[in-house]
Scaffold this motif. Structure first.
Motif, PDB file in Angstrom:
ATOM      1  N   ASP A 180       0.844  -1.195   0.000  1.00 42.93           N
ATOM      2  CA  ASP A 180       0.000   0.000   0.000  1.00 42.93           C
ATOM      3  C   ASP A 180       0.882   1.249   0.000  1.00 42.93           C
ATOM      4  OD1 ASP A 180      -1.455   2.255   1.662  1.00 42.93           O
ATOM      5  OD2 ASP A 180      -3.003   1.009   0.756  1.00 42.93           O
ATOM      6  N   PRO A 181       0.757   2.121  -1.017  1.00 38.78           N
ATOM      7  CA  PRO A 181       1.632   3.301  -1.096  1.00 38.78           C
ATOM      8  C   PRO A 181       1.492   4.215   0.118  1.00 38.78           C
ATOM      9  CG  PRO A 181       0.457   2.958  -3.172  1.00 38.78           C
ATOM     10  CD  PRO A 181      -0.149   2.020  -2.183  1.00 38.78           C
ATOM     11  N   LEU A 182       0.246   4.448   0.560  1.00 39.67           N
ATOM     12  CA  LEU A 182       0.036   5.352   1.680  1.00 39.67           C
ATOM     13  C   LEU A 182       0.729   4.834   2.946  1.00 39.67           C
ATOM     14  CD1 LEU A 182      -1.266   7.961   2.597  1.00 39.67           C
ATOM     15  CD2 LEU A 182      -3.347   6.670   3.126  1.00 39.67           C
ATOM     16  N   GLU A 183       0.663   3.527   3.161  1.00 32.49           N
ATOM     17  CA  GLU A 183       1.339   2.949   4.325  1.00 32.49           C
ATOM     18  C   GLU A 183       2.847   3.159   4.248  1.00 32.49           C
ATOM     19  OE1 GLU A 183       0.278  -1.125   4.808  1.00 32.49           O
ATOM     20  OE2 GLU A 183      -1.848  -0.710   5.186  1.00 32.49           O
ATOM     21  N   ASP A 184       3.403   3.021   3.041  1.00 29.50           N
ATOM     22  CA  ASP A 184       4.840   3.244   2.884  1.00 29.50           C
ATOM     23  C   ASP A 184       5.207   4.705   3.121  1.00 29.50           C
ATOM     24  OD1 ASP A 184       5.826   0.706   2.491  1.00 29.50           O
ATOM     25  OD2 ASP A 184       5.561   0.736   0.328  1.00 29.50           O
ATOM     26  N   TYR A 185       4.378   5.630   2.606  1.00 26.11           N
ATOM     27  CA  TYR A 185       4.641   7.048   2.836  1.00 26.11           C
ATOM     28  C   TYR A 185       4.569   7.376   4.329  1.00 26.11           C
ATOM     29  CZ  TYR A 185       3.950   7.707  -2.211  1.00 26.11           C
ATOM     30  OH  TYR A 185       4.061   7.642  -3.573  1.00 26.11           O
ATOM     31  N   GLU A 186       3.570   6.831   4.994  1.00 26.15           N
ATOM     32  CA  GLU A 186       3.424   7.090   6.428  1.00 26.15           C
ATOM     33  C   GLU A 186       4.574   6.478   7.224  1.00 26.15           C
ATOM     34  OE1 GLU A 186      -0.539   5.622   7.044  1.00 26.15           O
ATOM     35  OE2 GLU A 186      -1.431   7.622   6.797  1.00 26.15           O
ATOM     36  N   ARG A 187       5.066   5.318   6.778  1.00 22.64           N
ATOM     37  CA  ARG A 187       6.216   4.693   7.432  1.00 22.64           C
ATOM     38  C   ARG A 187       7.454   5.577   7.256  1.00 22.64           C
ATOM     39  NH1 ARG A 187       8.344   2.188  11.546  1.00 22.64           N
ATOM     40  NH2 ARG A 187      10.027   0.737  11.019  1.00 22.64           N
ATOM     41  N   ALA A 188       7.609   6.169   6.069  1.00 26.57           N
ATOM     42  CA  ALA A 188       8.736   7.072   5.824  1.00 26.57           C
ATOM     43  C   ALA A 188       8.674   8.271   6.768  1.00 26.57           C
ATOM     44  CB  ALA A 188       8.729   7.536   4.371  1.00 26.57           C
ATOM     45  N   ILE A 189       7.467   8.801   6.987  1.00 23.33           N
ATOM     46  CA  ILE A 189       7.300   9.941   7.891  1.00 23.33           C
ATOM     47  C   ILE A 189       7.579   9.532   9.332  1.00 23.33           C
ATOM     48  CG2 ILE A 189       5.627  11.599   8.819  1.00 23.33           C
ATOM     49  CD1 ILE A 189       4.248  11.471   6.036  1.00 23.33           C
ATOM     50  N   ALA A 190       7.161   8.316   9.691  1.00 22.01           N
ATOM     51  CA  ALA A 190       7.414   7.832  11.049  1.00 22.01           C
ATOM     52  C   ALA A 190       8.917   7.735  11.324  1.00 22.01           C
ATOM     53  CB  ALA A 190       6.754   6.470  11.244  1.00 22.01           C
ATOM     54  N   LEU A 191       9.673   7.396  10.296  1.00 27.31           N
ATOM     55  CA  LEU A 191      11.127   7.279  10.443  1.00 27.31           C
ATOM     56  C   LEU A 191      11.832   8.625  10.321  1.00 27.31           C
ATOM     57  CD1 LEU A 191      11.606   4.030   8.338  1.00 27.31           C
ATOM     58  CD2 LEU A 191      12.060   4.251  10.803  1.00 27.31           C
ATOM     59  N   ASP A 192      11.220   9.533   9.568  1.00 26.25           N
ATOM     60  CA  ASP A 192      11.796  10.875   9.389  1.00 26.25           C
ATOM     61  C   ASP A 192      10.646  11.871   9.258  1.00 26.25           C
ATOM     62  OD1 ASP A 192      13.017  13.212   8.686  1.00 26.25           O
ATOM     63  OD2 ASP A 192      13.933  12.470   6.845  1.00 26.25           O
ATOM     64  N   SER A 193      10.327  12.550  10.334  1.00 20.48           N
ATOM     65  CA  SER A 193       9.172  13.454  10.357  1.00 20.48           C
ATOM     66  C   SER A 193       9.356  14.673   9.467  1.00 20.48           C
ATOM     67  CB  SER A 193       8.899  13.919  11.791  1.00 20.48           C
ATOM     68  OG  SER A 193      10.002  14.662  12.292  1.00 20.48           O
ATOM     69  N   THR A 194      10.566  14.865   8.918  1.00 21.41           N
ATOM     70  CA  THR A 194      10.809  15.998   8.022  1.00 21.41           C
ATOM     71  C   THR A 194      10.914  15.570   6.560  1.00 21.41           C
ATOM     72  OG1 THR A 194      13.229  15.846   8.190  1.00 21.41           O
ATOM     73  CG2 THR A 194      12.090  17.135   9.884  1.00 21.41           C
ATOM     74  N   HIS A 195      10.557  14.328   6.240  1.00 30.38           N
ATOM     75  CA  HIS A 195      10.659  13.837   4.857  1.00 30.38           C
ATOM     76  C   HIS A 195       9.611  14.555   4.002  1.00 30.38           C
ATOM     77  CE1 HIS A 195      10.944  11.270   1.368  1.00 30.38           C
ATOM     78  NE2 HIS A 195      11.900  10.554   1.933  1.00 30.38           N
ATOM     79  N   GLN A 196      10.050  15.578   3.286  1.00 26.66           N
ATOM     80  CA  GLN A 196       9.139  16.488   2.602  1.00 26.66           C
ATOM     81  C   GLN A 196       8.290  15.807   1.531  1.00 26.66           C
ATOM     82  OE1 GLN A 196       8.809  19.952   3.327  1.00 26.66           O
ATOM     83  NE2 GLN A 196       9.936  19.283   5.141  1.00 26.66           N
ATOM     84  N   LYS A 197       8.911  14.940   0.764  1.00 29.58           N
ATOM     85  CA  LYS A 197       8.168  14.309  -0.329  1.00 29.58           C
ATOM     86  C   LYS A 197       7.113  13.343   0.190  1.00 29.58           C
ATOM     87  CE  LYS A 197      11.759  14.848  -3.821  1.00 29.58           C
ATOM     88  NZ  LYS A 197      12.676  14.170  -4.778  1.00 29.58           N
ATOM     89  N   ALA A 198       7.441  12.608   1.225  1.00 28.66           N
ATOM     90  CA  ALA A 198       6.453  11.698   1.819  1.00 28.66           C
ATOM     91  C   ALA A 198       5.318  12.490   2.457  1.00 28.66           C
ATOM     92  CB  ALA A 198       7.128  10.798   2.848  1.00 28.66           C
TER      93      ALA A 198
END
Length: 405
Positions: free
Chosen positions: A153-171
């Protein structure tokens, strides 16, 4: 003698190695100055290529634009997850080439080893967001579930990226856009302001935030953020139209006109922008400009044209050019006979244009008869005006006929 041959072998090997080192150095220099074709020629001279050389070849081909060759060399360079740089670049190029399934496999392999790298989750989300689903309506529910389960699921991957880096602008931008599509404006704004804390000029985030305010009807805030985009050099037809519409809603007609004129710079034959400008110029009483844009709207728009014809009729009405006003209001009604505003406007135009008072009276009477039994008739201001004018015309006709007797 054996020592002599060994010496000769070492000399030749040393020369070959020196040549390969030289070819590599020359290739790197050519690549650095943008001479990618010559760099590729130099790298190709190296006979004993390893992963490092294939990576250089892949990058040179990608920079040159020969992406199929780049993919071939990336694949040779990305021999395993220990070659993380090559695999990462390979996966990104697979996304560019729309080979989404293969890209998913690459980033899934990387995640299996480097599961705390936020960008790998983001890239896998990219790979799957536009990935076509191989699904048929004829398949059983269990088969469909199984197929869907195989796609991350793309949204889950994007949210996981944010969980690991809260400043990940593209996610953050991807998740905010997802919530915008769901009209969850509160989440859009929460994510947008989170992103702007670390990167205040992220135009993608600012655009998403501006649209959130636009669609929820917060005009002041929408204007603020669309104006911010313009200040950052993000001048597009979309931004100009949205900003113009926000000013229109606030009845700041001059500001709205400025924005729609800006939108026309991107699409000079856009019928919608010309039609909107015609309405706006009517409000500002610049009737020559209203007439010009109204005519352009008619010229450029495909059928139907009843709204554009109606706007032109109102322009000519205000210019007191009654023949032209009647011409265009009739055209509007020909295309849409149930355009209530046009029906009433026709009666007003006829009132100023026709000498036959009874013909004018009939238009008002027909309008009243058509709408007086409507659900909200008692609140209809137009209907009230029509009745008042009907009664006055009846008195005028009665008095005129009495004088003739």
């Amino acid at each position: 003698m054996r020592s002599f041959y060994l010496f000769i072998f070492l000399v030749l090997a040393s020369r070959a190695e020196a040549q390969e080192v030289s070819a590599l150095a020359i290739g790197d220099s050519l690549y650095a100055v943008g001479n990618y074709s010559k760099a590729i020629e130099s790298y190709e001279q190296i006979k004993a290529k390893n992963e490092r050389v294939y990576l250089k070849l892949a990058r040179a081909h990608q920079a040159k634009g020969t992406l199929d060759d780049a993919l071939v060399n990336y694949k040779l360079a990305a021999t395993g997850t220990d070659e993380v740089i090559a695999m990462n670049e390979y996966g990104k190029l697979l996304i560019t080439k729309r080979q989404f399934k293969e890209a998913d496999s690459v980033f899934s392999a990387l995640i299996s080893v480097y599961d705390t790298n936020p960008d790998f989750y983001y890239q896998r989300g990219r790979a799957n967001e536009n990935r076509p689903r191989d699904i048929s309506g004829k398949e059983s529910d269990s088969v469909l579930v199984e197929k869907l389960a195989k796609v991350h699921d793309p949204l889950e991957d994007y949210e996981r990226a944010i969980a690991l880096d809260s400043t990940h602008q593209k996610a953050l931008a991807e998740v905010a856009t997802s919530y915008l599509k769901q009209k969850d404006f509160a989440m859009v704004e929460k994510l947008a302001f989170k992103a702007l804390e670390s990167y205040p000029t992220n135009v993608e985030i600012i655009s998403t935030l501006a649209q959130s305010y636009y669609y929820k009807g917060w005009n002041e805030e929408g204007i603020q953020w669309f104006e911010k985009l313009l200040a950052l050099g993000q001048d597009t037809q979309f931004i100009r139209e949205k900003l113009g519409n926000l000013y229109y809603k606030k009845r700041q007609y001059e500001d709205a006109i400025e924005q729609y004129l800006g939108a026309l710079k991107f699409a000079p034959e856009d019928a919608y922008d010309h039609a909107t400008l015609a309405k706006l110029y009517n409000f500002t009483a610049d009737l020559d400009a209203a007439e010009m844009h109204g005519l352009f709207a008619v010229l450029y728009k495909d059928q139907p044209l009843f709204e554009e014809y109606y706007t032109l009729s109102r322009t000519y009405e205000m210019k007191k050019e009654w023949a032209s006003a009647m011409k265009y209001v009739n055209r509007s009604l020909d295309e849409n006979p149930r355009n209530k505003s046009a029906e009433y406007t026709k009666a007003i135009i006829a009132d100023n244009y026709y000498e036959d008072r009874r013909a004018v009276l009939k238009l008002y009477e027909d309008f009243i008869k058509k709408y007086e039994d409507g659900k909200y008739a008692k609140f209809d201001h137009t209907l009230k005006l029509a009745k008042e004018r009907r009664d006055k015309l009846n008195r005028e006709i009665f008095m005129a006929e009495g004088e003739e007797e």
